[in-house]
Design an enzyme around this catalytic site. Structure first.
Site: not given
Length: 285
Positions: A68, A104
């Site tokens: 990420k 997210d």
């Protein structure tokens, strides 16, 4: 004839539930397209993105651990939210460029929205863990006006994270072990307040130790949220529910973030509401 597809990349990746989520939505909407998991190592990340850039059928990918943050310098543009979080979990080709997003943040907030739309005199979140997952969670909750207590094995790491994401916030740092031992702190009745306790660690996941959290640290009316998805009903959530607290499981965040990614990949709004019940049944079968 084109065969549009999206995927999730990570190392390891076999455990990902994302293919089941996106495939279910594609089926429900009768859309042409597929979504699968692709194992990509850190060493292979650059080559992977180079290959996908020229694939006309590729609609993008979700990014899971440990990539990420590693993908960020390999992209052409970062959405402002992803830049602020310091993590990308969704990559989309747009006008010949690779753009990084972070879904997210809205995914984490989705199950909390009914509570967050209410007015509160005070909002506090105790976030356990200061790793990659915590970055999106801290960003999400700081934007909701919550005072954050960030607990980590290494408090200095937690301090750096808060300083990067919300340097002007009046937040606090604690050692993760602080919450393992009982406390005799006398909470008030917390009327008009919103308290949230989040497990942002991998503790409690299959193959990991349990998260040590003594319920005496939970104010009355607190909501417990665990981002772990395997097992879905963690010891952390079971203990909280057994004591009468409200709980939110990891599938809530996973499905919520996938919703935002799916719209970017396939240009359609996934079926939600009642469809979530069938989707959850599939994911937990």
């Amino acid at each position: 004839m084109t065969n549009p597809y999206a995927e999730v990349i990570g190392d390891p990746i076999a455990q990902s539930k994302s293919p089941a989520i996106h495939t279910y939505w594609l089926e429900q909407l009768n859309l042409t397209g597929t979504y699968h998991a692709t194992h990509v190592t850190r060493a292979g990340l650059t080559d992977y993105l180079t290959q996908r850039r020229t694939d006309p059928d590729w609609r993008g990918c979700n990014v899971t651990m440990p990539h990420k943050q590693a993908v960020m310098p390999l992209l052409d543009h970062l959405d402002p939210l992803a830049a602020r979080v310091g993590a990308v979990n969704t990559i989309v080709p747009e006008n010949g460029k690779l753009v990084g997003y972070n879904t997210d943040v809205p995914g984490f907030l989705e199950p909390l929205q009914p509570m967050l739309t209410q007015s509160h005199l005070f909002r506090m979140a105790r976030i356990l863990g200061a790793g990659g997952a915590a970055r999106a969670i801290v960003t999400a909750l700081a934007d909701q006006g919550m005072v954050i207590v960030l607990a980590a094995r290494d408090p200095a790491k937690a301090q750096v994270l808060l300083g990067e994401i919300d340097p002007t916030g009046e937040h606090h740092i604690a050692e993760l072990g602080h919450f393992a031992a009982p406390t005799d702190f006398a909470f008030d009745d917390r009327a008009g307040c919103f308290d949230l306790i989040v497990n942002a660690t991998a503790l409690g996941m299959v193959g990991q130790d349990e998260l040590a959290f003594d319920l005496s640290h939970a104010p009355p009316g607190a909501v417990f949220y665990d981002i772990v998805t395997s097992p879905l009903d963690t010891p952390f959530l079971r203990a909280a529910r057994g004591a009468g607290f409200r709980t939110v499981d990891g599938l809530s965040m996973l499905i919520g973030q996938a919703d935002h990614a799916f719209r970017r990949f396939f240009g359609a709004k996934p079926p939600r509401g009642p469809a979530d019940t069938e989707l959850r049944a599939r994911l937990t079968a």
